[in-house]
Motif scaffolding. Structure first.
Motif: not given
Length: 145
Positions: A78-97
């Motif tokens: 799925r494509q990441l959206t800013e709305d997905m980020m806003r509703v999350a309590d924790r946003v975790i990125v895996l990897g450095a890329e």
């Protein structure tokens, strides 16, 4: 006689929301999401997305997850959206890329996972080692939640 209503025996609160992100959303972020779902059940709302999602899930990731009983059934990149980020309590990125947009009020955590290919380990053995590294981080995250 006391006329106050009884306090509920347990506090009801919404399940925490965790969003895992990587570039293609076909491997590491899907692994983290499947592992957390497997451990937490309905106690945590889990989703994953990619900054440039691919066409499908990584077959070695799926096989590695299947081996430990964590399912990716019904999942797709799925494509990441800013709305997905806003509703999350924790946003975790895996990897450095993966590069995420700056979203006001959203804190992003980054997990730099072990990369066995840098030591010449590839294929299913590599994926199982990546899975185990992510699984340890997911267990710590669940304890924090």
């Amino acid at each position: 006689m006391d006329q106050r209503p009884e306090a509920p025996s347990h506090e009801t609160r919404p399940a925490p929301r965790v969003l895992f992100v990587c570039v293609k959303n076909g491997g590491k972020s899907q692994m983290a999401a499947a592992l957390l779902r497997s451990l937490a059940g309905d106690a945590v709302e889990v989703s994953s997305a990619g900054t440039r999602p691919g066409e499908g899930l990584n077959a070695l990731s799926v096989a590695s997850l299947d081996a430990v009983g964590a399912s990716t059934a019904g999942e797709r990149p799925r494509q990441l959206t800013e709305d997905m980020m806003r509703v999350a309590d924790r946003v975790i990125v895996l990897g450095a890329e993966a590069e995420l947009p700056q979203v006001a009020g959203v804190t992003v955590e980054r997990w730099i996972t072990d990369e066995p290919s840098e030591r010449g380990i590839d294929g299913r053995e590599r994926m199982d080692l990546v899975r185990d590294d992510i699984a340890a981080r997911v267990r710590t995250l669940l304890a924090e939640l």
